[in-house]
Design a protein around this motif. Structure first.
Motif, PDB file in Angstrom:
ATOM      1  N   ILE A  91      15.997  90.645 104.766  1.00  0.00           N
ATOM      2  CA  ILE A  91      15.171  89.595 104.164  1.00  0.00           C
ATOM      3  C   ILE A  91      13.915  90.200 103.545  1.00  0.00           C
ATOM      4  O   ILE A  91      13.486  89.797 102.457  1.00  0.00           O
ATOM      5  CB  ILE A  91      14.830  88.513 105.208  1.00  0.00           C
ATOM      6  CG1 ILE A  91      16.099  87.744 105.581  1.00  0.00           C
ATOM      7  CG2 ILE A  91      13.761  87.559 104.693  1.00  0.00           C
ATOM      8  CD1 ILE A  91      15.951  86.824 106.765  1.00  0.00           C
ATOM      9  N   GLY A  92      13.324  91.207 104.207  1.00  0.00           N
ATOM     10  CA  GLY A  92      12.141  91.868 103.664  1.00  0.00           C
ATOM     11  C   GLY A  92      12.433  92.603 102.373  1.00  0.00           C
ATOM     12  O   GLY A  92      11.639  92.551 101.428  1.00  0.00           O
ATOM     13  N   ILE A  93      13.568  93.285 102.297  1.00  0.00           N
ATOM     14  CA  ILE A  93      13.943  94.007 101.076  1.00  0.00           C
ATOM     15  C   ILE A  93      14.189  93.028  99.928  1.00  0.00           C
ATOM     16  O   ILE A  93      13.748  93.249  98.796  1.00  0.00           O
ATOM     17  CB  ILE A  93      15.183  94.888 101.325  1.00  0.00           C
ATOM     18  CG1 ILE A  93      14.809  96.063 102.232  1.00  0.00           C
ATOM     19  CG2 ILE A  93      15.778  95.387 100.022  1.00  0.00           C
ATOM     20  CD1 ILE A  93      15.998  96.860 102.718  1.00  0.00           C
ATOM     21  N   ILE A  94      14.869  91.938 100.203  1.00  0.00           N
ATOM     22  CA  ILE A  94      15.119  90.930  99.164  1.00  0.00           C
ATOM     23  C   ILE A  94      13.819  90.329  98.681  1.00  0.00           C
ATOM     24  O   ILE A  94      13.602  90.157  97.469  1.00  0.00           O
ATOM     25  CB  ILE A  94      16.075  89.835  99.687  1.00  0.00           C
ATOM     26  CG1 ILE A  94      17.466  90.421  99.891  1.00  0.00           C
ATOM     27  CG2 ILE A  94      16.119  88.639  98.749  1.00  0.00           C
ATOM     28  CD1 ILE A  94      18.431  89.502 100.592  1.00  0.00           C
ATOM     29  N   PHE A  95      12.885  90.030  99.584  1.00  0.00           N
ATOM     30  CA  PHE A  95      11.600  89.464  99.192  1.00  0.00           C
ATOM     31  C   PHE A  95      10.796  90.465  98.357  1.00  0.00           C
ATOM     32  O   PHE A  95      10.190  90.103  97.357  1.00  0.00           O
ATOM     33  CB  PHE A  95      10.802  89.059 100.444  1.00  0.00           C
ATOM     34  CG  PHE A  95       9.495  88.404 100.129  1.00  0.00           C
ATOM     35  CD1 PHE A  95       9.443  87.100  99.680  1.00  0.00           C
ATOM     36  CD2 PHE A  95       8.298  89.096 100.286  1.00  0.00           C
ATOM     37  CE1 PHE A  95       8.238  86.495  99.385  1.00  0.00           C
ATOM     38  CE2 PHE A  95       7.094  88.508  99.999  1.00  0.00           C
ATOM     39  CZ  PHE A  95       7.055  87.202  99.552  1.00  0.00           C
ATOM     40  N   TYR A  96      10.818  91.741  98.754  1.00  0.00           N
ATOM     41  CA  TYR A  96      10.088  92.767  98.007  1.00  0.00           C
ATOM     42  C   TYR A  96      10.660  92.936  96.600  1.00  0.00           C
ATOM     43  O   TYR A  96       9.915  93.028  95.625  1.00  0.00           O
ATOM     44  CB  TYR A  96      10.143  94.099  98.751  1.00  0.00           C
ATOM     45  CG  TYR A  96       9.434  95.208  98.024  1.00  0.00           C
ATOM     46  CD1 TYR A  96       8.048  95.286  98.032  1.00  0.00           C
ATOM     47  CD2 TYR A  96      10.140  96.177  97.336  1.00  0.00           C
ATOM     48  CE1 TYR A  96       7.394  96.294  97.364  1.00  0.00           C
ATOM     49  CE2 TYR A  96       9.501  97.190  96.654  1.00  0.00           C
ATOM     50  CZ  TYR A  96       8.120  97.245  96.674  1.00  0.00           C
ATOM     51  OH  TYR A  96       7.470  98.238  96.000  1.00  0.00           O
ATOM     52  N   LEU A  97      11.990  92.958  96.484  1.00  0.00           N
ATOM     53  CA  LEU A  97      12.594  93.084  95.164  1.00  0.00           C
ATOM     54  C   LEU A  97      12.373  91.841  94.311  1.00  0.00           C
ATOM     55  O   LEU A  97      12.340  91.923  93.087  1.00  0.00           O
ATOM     56  CB  LEU A  97      14.092  93.376  95.294  1.00  0.00           C
ATOM     57  CG  LEU A  97      14.440  94.764  95.819  1.00  0.00           C
ATOM     58  CD1 LEU A  97      15.942  94.885  96.014  1.00  0.00           C
ATOM     59  CD2 LEU A  97      13.920  95.839  94.896  1.00  0.00           C
ATOM     60  N   TYR A  98      12.215  90.691  94.943  1.00  0.00           N
ATOM     61  CA  TYR A  98      11.913  89.469  94.193  1.00  0.00           C
ATOM     62  C   TYR A  98      10.497  89.523  93.629  1.00  0.00           C
ATOM     63  O   TYR A  98      10.260  89.144  92.486  1.00  0.00           O
ATOM     64  CB  TYR A  98      12.078  88.245  95.100  1.00  0.00           C
ATOM     65  CG  TYR A  98      11.663  86.957  94.451  1.00  0.00           C
ATOM     66  CD1 TYR A  98      12.443  86.368  93.473  1.00  0.00           C
ATOM     67  CD2 TYR A  98      10.476  86.326  94.821  1.00  0.00           C
ATOM     68  CE1 TYR A  98      12.065  85.187  92.872  1.00  0.00           C
ATOM     69  CE2 TYR A  98      10.089  85.143  94.224  1.00  0.00           C
ATOM     70  CZ  TYR A  98      10.882  84.577  93.250  1.00  0.00           C
ATOM     71  OH  TYR A  98      10.500  83.419  92.647  1.00  0.00           O
ATOM     72  N   LYS A  99       9.549  89.993  94.424  1.00  0.00           N
ATOM     73  CA  LYS A  99       8.156  90.035  93.988  1.00  0.00           C
ATOM     74  C   LYS A  99       7.881  91.182  93.018  1.00  0.00           C
ATOM     75  O   LYS A  99       7.125  91.026  92.076  1.00  0.00           O
ATOM     76  CB  LYS A  99       7.214  90.166  95.199  1.00  0.00           C
ATOM     77  CG  LYS A  99       7.097  88.910  96.003  1.00  0.00           C
ATOM     78  CD  LYS A  99       6.441  87.847  95.173  1.00  0.00           C
ATOM     79  CE  LYS A  99       6.195  86.608  95.986  1.00  0.00           C
ATOM     80  NZ  LYS A  99       5.537  85.569  95.221  1.00  0.00           N
ATOM     81  N   LYS A 100       8.460  92.362  93.259  1.00  0.00           N
ATOM     82  CA  LYS A 100       8.214  93.533  92.422  1.00  0.00           C
ATOM     83  C   LYS A 100       9.540  94.197  92.072  1.00  0.00           C
ATOM     84  O   LYS A 100       9.902  95.226  92.643  1.00  0.00           O
ATOM     85  CB  LYS A 100       7.318  94.523  93.153  1.00  0.00           C
ATOM     86  CG  LYS A 100       5.955  93.981  93.459  1.00  0.00           C
ATOM     87  CD  LYS A 100       5.098  95.021  94.116  1.00  0.00           C
ATOM     88  CE  LYS A 100       3.732  94.451  94.429  1.00  0.00           C
ATOM     89  NZ  LYS A 100       2.823  95.447  94.941  1.00  0.00           N
ATOM     90  N   PRO A 101      10.268  93.630  91.122  1.00  0.00           N
ATOM     91  CA  PRO A 101      11.564  94.213  90.785  1.00  0.00           C
ATOM     92  C   PRO A 101      11.410  95.531  90.032  1.00  0.00           C
ATOM     93  O   PRO A 101      10.510  95.665  89.208  1.00  0.00           O
ATOM     94  CB  PRO A 101      12.214  93.152  89.886  1.00  0.00           C
ATOM     95  CG  PRO A 101      11.077  92.389  89.329  1.00  0.00           C
ATOM     96  CD  PRO A 101       9.997  92.421  90.376  1.00  0.00           C
ATOM     97  N   PRO A 102      12.278  96.508  90.308  1.00  0.00           N
ATOM     98  CA  PRO A 102      12.223  97.763  89.562  1.00  0.00           C
ATOM     99  C   PRO A 102      12.699  97.554  88.128  1.00  0.00           C
ATOM    100  O   PRO A 102      13.350  96.547  87.803  1.00  0.00           O
ATOM    101  CB  PRO A 102      13.157  98.683  90.330  1.00  0.00           C
ATOM    102  CG  PRO A 102      14.044  97.783  91.095  1.00  0.00           C
ATOM    103  CD  PRO A 102      13.263  96.540  91.361  1.00  0.00           C
ATOM    104  N   ILE A 103      12.410  98.516  87.251  1.00  0.00           N
ATOM    105  CA  ILE A 103      12.738  98.384  85.832  1.00  0.00           C
ATOM    106  C   ILE A 103      14.244  98.262  85.621  1.00  0.00           C
ATOM    107  O   ILE A 103      14.700  97.449  84.808  1.00  0.00           O
ATOM    108  CB  ILE A 103      12.153  99.572  85.053  1.00  0.00           C
ATOM    109  CG1 ILE A 103      10.625  99.498  85.088  1.00  0.00           C
ATOM    110  CG2 ILE A 103      12.638  99.578  83.613  1.00  0.00           C
ATOM    111  CD1 ILE A 103       9.929 100.697  84.498  1.00  0.00           C
TER     112      ILE A 103
END
Length: 88
Positions: free
Chosen positions: A40-52
């Motif tokens: 859940i933390g990884i999904i939230f992080y990728l939602y807020k700051k997605p890589p290029i």
């Protein structure tokens, strides 16, 4: 700071039950709970700051890189006011 002013009674009860559920799940299977929290933390992080590369796949272009402001050629502009011109 008073918690009851920010959260309703129902919200406090639900958060308490969630906390009790997490604690009992941690006692039974620690790594299972850590795995879910990590996912859940990884999904939230990728939602807020997605890589290029993820932005290219999804087709979203960040607004900050696509809209750059151009520098104005003049510093200021004189605007005539509504005052009457006096002759000296």
């Amino acid at each position: 700071m008073n918690i009851s002013k920010r959260l309703s009674v129902g919200t406090i009860i639900i958060l308490g039950l969630v906390a009790i559920g997490i604690m009992s799940a941690l006692r039974e299977s620690f790594w299972n709970v850590v795995g879910w929290i990590g996912l859940i933390g990884i999904i939230f992080y990728l939602y807020k700051k997605p890589p290029i590369w993820l932005q290219r796949i999804s087709g979203h272009i960040p607004a900050t890189t696509s809209t750059k402001r151009k520098k104005k050629s003049h510093r200021f502009k004189v605007i005539d006011g509504s005052k009457k011109h006096r002759k000296f």
